[in-house]
Design a protein around this motif. Structure first.
Motif, PDB file in Angstrom:
ATOM      1  N   ALA A  47      43.365  39.994  42.295  1.00 35.73           N
ATOM      2  CA  ALA A  47      42.129  39.251  42.554  1.00 35.73           C
ATOM      3  C   ALA A  47      41.821  38.281  41.421  1.00 35.73           C
ATOM      4  N   ASN A  84      43.851  35.138  41.252  1.00 39.63           N
ATOM      5  CA  ASN A  84      43.831  34.346  42.480  1.00 39.63           C
ATOM      6  C   ASN A  84      45.187  34.325  43.182  1.00 39.63           C
ATOM      7  N   PHE A 112      40.609  37.372  48.798  1.00 40.56           N
ATOM      8  CA  PHE A 112      39.772  38.573  48.843  1.00 40.56           C
ATOM      9  C   PHE A 112      39.847  39.266  50.200  1.00 40.56           C
ATOM     10  N   LEU A 114      42.913  41.372  50.173  1.00 38.75           N
ATOM     11  CA  LEU A 114      42.722  42.501  49.264  1.00 38.75           C
ATOM     12  C   LEU A 114      41.806  43.542  49.898  1.00 38.75           C
ATOM     13  N   ARG A 129      35.156  47.940  44.591  1.00 40.49           N
ATOM     14  CA  ARG A 129      36.098  46.836  44.802  1.00 40.49           C
ATOM     15  C   ARG A 129      35.979  46.282  46.223  1.00 40.49           C
ATOM     16  N   PHE A 138      35.431  42.433  47.080  1.00 37.22           N
ATOM     17  CA  PHE A 138      36.342  41.671  47.920  1.00 37.22           C
ATOM     18  C   PHE A 138      35.650  41.167  49.189  1.00 37.22           C
TER      19      PHE A 138
END
Length: 164
Positions: A124, A127, A131, A134, A157, A161
């Motif tokens: 993340a 980049n 997101f 992920l 997380r 995301f």
């Protein structure tokens, strides 16, 4: 480029999350001990990992002795895990593991150590992966019946995301 020695659990978790190829976009080299590769990764998955850049490392006699000592002291660790630890410690490389006992040993020996959630953070922060991917990957991994990741950290997380 820094080198990280992985146990099998991190590799399997990233495969479950469909992010195995993306692992190799990170600014690290990844390695496993030859015994771990032979026992746990050989076959189509292992061949795919090698094509992506996975290094297979042979232990030196000194590293083998250290792995043997660790195996005697920490009976809950598998032999491949002791090999991964011995290589990381001896060569001053980082360790990637999801095994609780191996994590405890790494902390006790002041070894640089990370897990699969750190890998998600790296993907993340650099980049390397969107997101949305992920979030989907971590959701899939967390839903797996064998997942033992801390729920609080996973949810934190997932919220990050989802906020993209």
């Amino acid at each position: 480029m820094p080198i990280l020695v992985s146990d099998t659990s991190v590799v399997i978790d990233l495969e479950r999350a469909s992010l195995l190829e993306e692992m190799f976009l990170l600014p690290y080299e990844f390695a496993v001990p030859d015994l771990l590769y032979d026992r746990e990764l050989a076959g189509p998955l292992g061949e795919r990992l090698v094509r992506l850049g996975l290094r297979i490392e042979e232990l030196t006699p000194v590293e083998l002795r250290r792995a043997t000592i660790i195996n005697r002291q920490y009976r809950r660790l598998s032999v491949p895990d002791t090999f991964a630890f011995a290589i990381a410690e001896s060569r001053e490389w980082g360790l990637l593991t999801g095994d609780g006992t191996l994590r405890e040993l790494a902390v006790a020996e002041h070894l640089d150590m990370h897990g699969v959630l750190w890998m998600f953070d790296q993907l993340a922060d650099g980049n390397h992966v969107g997101f949305e991917r992920l979030h989907g990957g971590l959701s899939t991994l967390f839903a797996h019946p064998r997942c033992r990741l801390p729920a609080t950290e996973v949810r934190r997380r997932l919220m990050r995301f989802a906020g993209g």
